[in-house]
Motif scaffolding. Sequence first.
Motif, short mmCIF file in Angstrom:
data_model
loop_
_atom_site.label_atom_id
_atom_site.label_comp_id
_atom_site.label_asym_id
_atom_site.label_seq_id
_atom_site.Cartn_x
_atom_site.Cartn_y
_atom_site.Cartn_z
N ILE A 1 -0.62 2.33 7.11
CA ILE A 1 -0.80 3.73 6.72
C ILE A 1 -1.57 4.48 7.81
CG2 ILE A 1 -1.93 5.30 5.08
CD1 ILE A 1 -1.17 3.33 2.86
N HIS B 1 0.84 -1.20 0.00
CA HIS B 1 0.00 0.00 0.00
C HIS B 1 0.87 1.25 0.00
CE1 HIS B 1 -3.74 -2.26 0.88
NE2 HIS B 1 -2.84 -3.15 1.19
N GLN B 2 0.41 2.26 -0.72
CA GLN B 2 1.23 3.46 -0.86
C GLN B 2 0.43 4.71 -0.52
OE1 GLN B 2 4.05 3.11 -3.75
NE2 GLN B 2 4.57 5.25 -3.91
N LEU B 3 1.09 5.59 0.21
CA LEU B 3 0.58 6.93 0.48
C LEU B 3 1.38 7.87 -0.42
CD1 LEU B 3 -0.83 9.18 2.15
CD2 LEU B 3 1.04 8.98 3.79
N THR C 1 0.54 -2.72 4.62
CA THR C 1 -0.91 -2.84 4.77
C THR C 1 -1.58 -1.47 4.91
OG1 THR C 1 -0.86 -2.88 7.19
CG2 THR C 1 -0.56 -5.01 6.07
N SER C 2 -2.89 -1.47 4.73
CA SER C 2 -3.67 -0.26 4.98
C SER C 2 -3.56 0.17 6.43
CB SER C 2 -5.15 -0.52 4.66
OG SER C 2 -5.33 -0.80 3.31
N GLU C 3 -3.53 -0.80 7.32
CA GLU C 3 -3.42 -0.50 8.75
C GLU C 3 -2.11 0.22 9.06
OE1 GLU C 3 -4.26 -3.56 7.51
OE2 GLU C 3 -6.40 -3.42 7.99
N CYS D 1 5.70 3.80 1.09
CA CYS D 1 5.16 2.48 0.82
C CYS D 1 5.05 1.71 2.14
CB CYS D 1 6.06 1.73 -0.15
SG CYS D 1 5.46 0.07 -0.56
N TYR D 2 3.91 1.05 2.33
CA TYR D 2 3.63 0.28 3.54
C TYR D 2 3.12 -1.10 3.14
CZ TYR D 2 3.86 4.82 5.82
OH TYR D 2 4.28 6.03 6.28
N HIS E 1 -4.48 8.30 -0.49
CA HIS E 1 -4.26 7.87 0.90
C HIS E 1 -3.90 6.40 1.02
CE1 HIS E 1 -5.22 11.46 3.18
NE2 HIS E 1 -6.10 11.73 2.25
N ASP E 2 -4.38 5.56 0.14
CA ASP E 2 -4.13 4.13 0.27
C ASP E 2 -4.22 3.48 -1.09
OD1 ASP E 2 -3.79 1.52 1.08
OD2 ASP E 2 -5.62 1.40 2.26
#
Length: 169
Positions: A122, A41-43, A118-120, A115-116, A154-155
């Motif tokens: 972020i 997941h990316q912000l 998971t959504s959690e 970059c993460y 945001h995600d």
Amino acid sequence: MTTRYARLVSSPLISAVLALSLLLVSASALATLNPCVEGYHQLTIVVTTNAENVVDGDDLWDDHHAYIKSSHRFVAGEPAPFVVTYSLTKGVERENPLDPASNVTGRTTYVLNECYRTSEDILLHWSKTSAEWDRFVEIIAWMQRPGTQVVTLHDGVVRNSLWQLGDIL
């Protein structure tokens, strides 16, 4: 001359130096691989602002970088850091965004990519940063200055990603 060269190349010291050089080059190549893989997941935040806001923007983004580096990093014995990659790009805005040869507008664009896994992660980043970073309110106010536009993803889920370890082995 050829015999001397052959002896030099077959020397254990030269072989060790060549092996070490190859190892260092390989490690360097691995360090540049993209760890932000498909499904992560990316912000992404894109900020375009007027010239009078750039000095403050540079200062805020440099401080943001220092905060992320100190608060989202790997510490032995603790869980893995939740940010996978972090980058901030800065450049001039063009009159025609689809023509890199078009005239510059005098405005500056910043693109933040985080970059993460998971959504959690972020959501954790947003809550942690807003609670801990002492300039969070200031950067939000900077993004709301007249003449500044902000676009935020945001995600976003990474659909395509190149240059992972499997791509080169």
